[in-house]
Design a protein around this motif. Sequence first.
Motif, PDB file in Angstrom:
ATOM      1  N   ASN A 280       0.896  -1.155   0.000  1.00 23.63           N
ATOM      2  CA  ASN A 280       0.000   0.000   0.000  1.00 23.63           C
ATOM      3  C   ASN A 280       0.933   1.203   0.000  1.00 23.63           C
ATOM      4  OD1 ASN A 280      -1.775   2.054   0.493  1.00 23.63           O
ATOM      5  ND2 ASN A 280      -2.636   1.174   2.346  1.00 23.63           N
ATOM      6  N   SER A 281       0.928   1.997  -1.058  1.00 24.25           N
ATOM      7  CA  SER A 281       1.880   3.099  -1.207  1.00 24.25           C
ATOM      8  C   SER A 281       1.184   4.450  -1.121  1.00 24.25           C
ATOM      9  CB  SER A 281       2.610   2.993  -2.546  1.00 24.25           C
ATOM     10  OG  SER A 281       3.319   1.772  -2.616  1.00 24.25           O
ATOM     11  N   THR A 282       1.808   5.373  -0.400  1.00 23.68           N
ATOM     12  CA  THR A 282       1.282   6.729  -0.276  1.00 23.68           C
ATOM     13  C   THR A 282       2.438   7.721  -0.312  1.00 23.68           C
ATOM     14  OG1 THR A 282       1.391   6.662   2.146  1.00 23.68           O
ATOM     15  CG2 THR A 282      -0.700   6.041   1.148  1.00 23.68           C
ATOM     16  N   THR A 283       2.119   8.940  -0.706  1.00 23.28           N
ATOM     17  CA  THR A 283       3.081  10.036  -0.610  1.00 23.28           C
ATOM     18  C   THR A 283       2.590  10.975   0.481  1.00 23.28           C
ATOM     19  OG1 THR A 283       1.923  11.325  -2.288  1.00 23.28           O
ATOM     20  CG2 THR A 283       3.711   9.901  -3.056  1.00 23.28           C
ATOM     21  N   PHE A 284       3.495  11.791   0.999  1.00 21.64           N
ATOM     22  CA  PHE A 284       3.097  12.734   2.043  1.00 21.64           C
ATOM     23  C   PHE A 284       3.938  13.998   1.956  1.00 21.64           C
ATOM     24  CE2 PHE A 284       6.209   9.850   3.911  1.00 21.64           C
ATOM     25  CZ  PHE A 284       7.130  10.715   4.477  1.00 21.64           C
ATOM     26  N   GLU A 285       3.398  15.050   2.509  1.00 20.23           N
ATOM     27  CA  GLU A 285       4.116  16.323   2.631  1.00 20.23           C
ATOM     28  C   GLU A 285       3.674  16.982   3.924  1.00 20.23           C
ATOM     29  OE1 GLU A 285       4.902  20.524   0.283  1.00 20.23           O
ATOM     30  OE2 GLU A 285       4.095  18.818  -0.825  1.00 20.23           O
ATOM     31  N   GLU A 286       4.646  17.422   4.706  1.00 17.30           N
ATOM     32  CA  GLU A 286       4.382  18.106   5.964  1.00 17.30           C
ATOM     33  C   GLU A 286       5.117  19.444   5.929  1.00 17.30           C
ATOM     34  OE1 GLU A 286       5.727  15.540   9.095  1.00 17.30           O
ATOM     35  OE2 GLU A 286       4.546  13.843   8.358  1.00 17.30           O
ATOM     36  N   ASN A 287       4.404  20.515   6.217  1.00 18.52           N
ATOM     37  CA  ASN A 287       5.001  21.843   6.192  1.00 18.52           C
ATOM     38  C   ASN A 287       5.076  22.427   7.596  1.00 18.52           C
ATOM     39  OD1 ASN A 287       5.315  22.170   3.281  1.00 18.52           O
ATOM     40  ND2 ASN A 287       3.094  22.001   3.266  1.00 18.52           N
ATOM     41  N   TYR A 288       6.241  22.973   7.911  1.00 18.08           N
ATOM     42  CA  TYR A 288       6.490  23.601   9.205  1.00 18.08           C
ATOM     43  C   TYR A 288       6.979  25.027   8.956  1.00 18.08           C
ATOM     44  CZ  TYR A 288       6.148  18.755  10.678  1.00 18.08           C
ATOM     45  OH  TYR A 288       5.698  17.477  10.891  1.00 18.08           O
ATOM     46  N   ASP A 289       7.229  25.781  10.020  1.00 24.42           N
ATOM     47  CA  ASP A 289       7.658  27.175   9.878  1.00 24.42           C
ATOM     48  C   ASP A 289       8.955  27.315   9.083  1.00 24.42           C
ATOM     49  OD1 ASP A 289       5.461  28.077  11.278  1.00 24.42           O
ATOM     50  OD2 ASP A 289       6.533  28.185  13.190  1.00 24.42           O
ATOM     51  N   ASN A 290       9.960  26.503   9.390  1.00 25.75           N
ATOM     52  CA  ASN A 290      11.282  26.669   8.790  1.00 25.75           C
ATOM     53  C   ASN A 290      11.690  25.587   7.799  1.00 25.75           C
ATOM     54  OD1 ASN A 290      11.709  28.998  10.346  1.00 25.75           O
ATOM     55  ND2 ASN A 290      12.400  27.755  12.077  1.00 25.75           N
ATOM     56  N   PHE A 291      10.857  24.590   7.627  1.00 27.55           N
ATOM     57  CA  PHE A 291      11.216  23.500   6.715  1.00 27.55           C
ATOM     58  C   PHE A 291       9.978  22.714   6.321  1.00 27.55           C
ATOM     59  CE2 PHE A 291      11.208  21.602  10.884  1.00 27.55           C
ATOM     60  CZ  PHE A 291      10.795  20.295  10.688  1.00 27.55           C
ATOM     61  N   SER A 292      10.160  21.821   5.369  1.00 26.93           N
ATOM     62  CA  SER A 292       9.090  20.911   4.975  1.00 26.93           C
ATOM     63  C   SER A 292       9.692  19.522   4.762  1.00 26.93           C
ATOM     64  CB  SER A 292       8.379  21.396   3.710  1.00 26.93           C
ATOM     65  OG  SER A 292       9.272  21.420   2.629  1.00 26.93           O
ATOM     66  N   ILE A 293       8.828  18.534   4.867  1.00 25.31           N
ATOM     67  CA  ILE A 293       9.235  17.151   4.664  1.00 25.31           C
ATOM     68  C   ILE A 293       8.345  16.571   3.566  1.00 25.31           C
ATOM     69  CG2 ILE A 293       9.499  14.858   5.694  1.00 25.31           C
ATOM     70  CD1 ILE A 293       9.496  16.246   8.442  1.00 25.31           C
ATOM     71  N   ARG A 294       8.967  15.962   2.585  1.00 26.73           N
ATOM     72  CA  ARG A 294       8.231  15.262   1.533  1.00 26.73           C
ATOM     73  C   ARG A 294       8.771  13.843   1.445  1.00 26.73           C
ATOM     74  NH1 ARG A 294       9.304  19.143  -3.197  1.00 26.73           N
ATOM     75  NH2 ARG A 294       9.709  20.815  -1.754  1.00 26.73           N
ATOM     76  N   GLY A 295       7.869  12.923   1.146  1.00 29.30           N
ATOM     77  CA  GLY A 295       8.348  11.563   1.029  1.00 29.30           C
ATOM     78  C   GLY A 295       7.290  10.595   0.573  1.00 29.30           C
ATOM     79  N   ASN A 296       7.639   9.329   0.710  1.00 23.54           N
ATOM     80  CA  ASN A 296       6.711   8.266   0.352  1.00 23.54           C
ATOM     81  C   ASN A 296       6.851   7.125   1.347  1.00 23.54           C
ATOM     82  OD1 ASN A 296       8.913   6.552  -0.593  1.00 23.54           O
ATOM     83  ND2 ASN A 296       9.036   7.967  -2.300  1.00 23.54           N
ATOM     84  N   GLU A 297       5.783   6.352   1.411  1.00 23.55           N
ATOM     85  CA  GLU A 297       5.735   5.231   2.346  1.00 23.55           C
ATOM     86  C   GLU A 297       5.079   4.052   1.644  1.00 23.55           C
ATOM     87  OE1 GLU A 297       3.743   4.253   6.699  1.00 23.55           O
ATOM     88  OE2 GLU A 297       4.074   6.328   6.104  1.00 23.55           O
ATOM     89  N   HIS A 298       5.724   2.899   1.756  1.00 23.13           N
ATOM     90  CA  HIS A 298       5.208   1.663   1.182  1.00 23.13           C
ATOM     91  C   HIS A 298       5.029   0.684   2.338  1.00 23.13           C
ATOM     92  CE1 HIS A 298       6.385   3.337  -2.682  1.00 23.13           C
ATOM     93  NE2 HIS A 298       7.541   3.630  -2.120  1.00 23.13           N
ATOM     94  N   THR A 299       3.801   0.190   2.527  1.00 27.70           N
ATOM     95  CA  THR A 299       3.502  -0.644   3.688  1.00 27.70           C
ATOM     96  C   THR A 299       2.975  -2.011   3.266  1.00 27.70           C
ATOM     97  OG1 THR A 299       3.009   1.322   4.998  1.00 27.70           O
ATOM     98  CG2 THR A 299       2.173  -0.775   5.835  1.00 27.70           C
ATOM     99  N   TRP A 300       3.538  -3.028   3.900  1.00 24.62           N
ATOM    100  CA  TRP A 300       3.103  -4.411   3.723  1.00 24.62           C
ATOM    101  C   TRP A 300       2.562  -4.918   5.052  1.00 24.62           C
ATOM    102  CZ3 TRP A 300       7.616  -2.393   1.847  1.00 24.62           C
ATOM    103  CH2 TRP A 300       7.847  -2.504   0.477  1.00 24.62           C
ATOM    104  N   ILE A 301       1.603  -5.824   4.994  1.00 25.06           N
ATOM    105  CA  ILE A 301       1.092  -6.509   6.179  1.00 25.06           C
ATOM    106  C   ILE A 301       1.665  -7.919   6.142  1.00 25.06           C
ATOM    107  CG2 ILE A 301      -0.947  -7.348   7.396  1.00 25.06           C
ATOM    108  CD1 ILE A 301      -0.716  -4.274   7.321  1.00 25.06           C
ATOM    109  N   VAL A 302       2.406  -8.278   7.209  1.00 21.93           N
ATOM    110  CA  VAL A 302       3.055  -9.583   7.288  1.00 21.93           C
ATOM    111  C   VAL A 302       2.657 -10.198   8.629  1.00 21.93           C
ATOM    112  CG1 VAL A 302       5.249 -10.819   7.197  1.00 21.93           C
ATOM    113  CG2 VAL A 302       5.003  -8.635   5.981  1.00 21.93           C
ATOM    114  N   GLY A 303       1.678 -11.087   8.606  1.00 19.07           N
ATOM    115  CA  GLY A 303       1.202 -11.689   9.843  1.00 19.07           C
ATOM    116  C   GLY A 303       0.638 -10.629  10.775  1.00 19.07           C
ATOM    117  N   SER A 304       1.204 -10.530  11.965  1.00 19.39           N
ATOM    118  CA  SER A 304       0.730  -9.555  12.953  1.00 19.39           C
ATOM    119  C   SER A 304       1.535  -8.255  12.911  1.00 19.39           C
ATOM    120  CB  SER A 304       0.817 -10.162  14.353  1.00 19.39           C
ATOM    121  OG  SER A 304       2.169 -10.454  14.657  1.00 19.39           O
ATOM    122  N   THR A 305       2.292  -8.062  11.826  1.00 23.67           N
ATOM    123  CA  THR A 305       3.218  -6.929  11.722  1.00 23.67           C
ATOM    124  C   THR A 305       2.938  -6.111  10.472  1.00 23.67           C
ATOM    125  OG1 THR A 305       4.921  -8.250  12.808  1.00 23.67           O
ATOM    126  CG2 THR A 305       5.681  -6.338  11.577  1.00 23.67           C
TER     127      THR A 305
END
Length: 178
Positions: A106-131
């Motif tokens: 399950n893949s998503t992108t994200f962006e977080e903006n703060y006063d002095n900087f911003s963070i951009r990225g992506n996250e790929h998530t797998w479900i493996v058993g209970s994890t």
Amino acid sequence: MKKIITLFFLTTCLTFAIPNFESLGWGFTIDAIKGFYPEVESEFTTSNEVTKYNYYPKDTNIGKVVFYLVENQLYKIVTVFDTTKVRSADVEGLFKDYSEKWGEPNSTTFEENYDNFSIRGNEHTWIVGSTYVSFIGQDYFDNNKNLTDSKLMVEYGLIDPSKRKKESSLNNLILDKK
């Protein structure tokens, strides 16, 4: 009787084993973790409920491994890669390996903006058993949109078992990603 006990033991180990940390299980105490990672160091946290312990592997492309415990029970692990040692080919290989083992994430992108900087990225998530296993890339930018830092990490966390039985969305399955 021995077969029943052995079957129970194997089922428990497989159910609670953590991918890439098979010797550990969710709910382990810090003493149990130190049995496998004796050089683990306590990290100061501002939370009374969460304690963190860092492990710094030698001769790898991993900068540190952070173990998160609530009420002295393991519930999350974050592996932070050393960006001076990891190359693009390494990242692609790791992503391909995970996808081959666990299927499409399950893949998503994200962006977080703060006063002095911003963070951009992506996250790929797998479900493996209970994890859940999340492969996360983050780029940090200053106000002038200049890249100032990058992080690559893999987060392993316990899925809330009560929600797992229901057909919840991925975000609802995860206990606490913060």
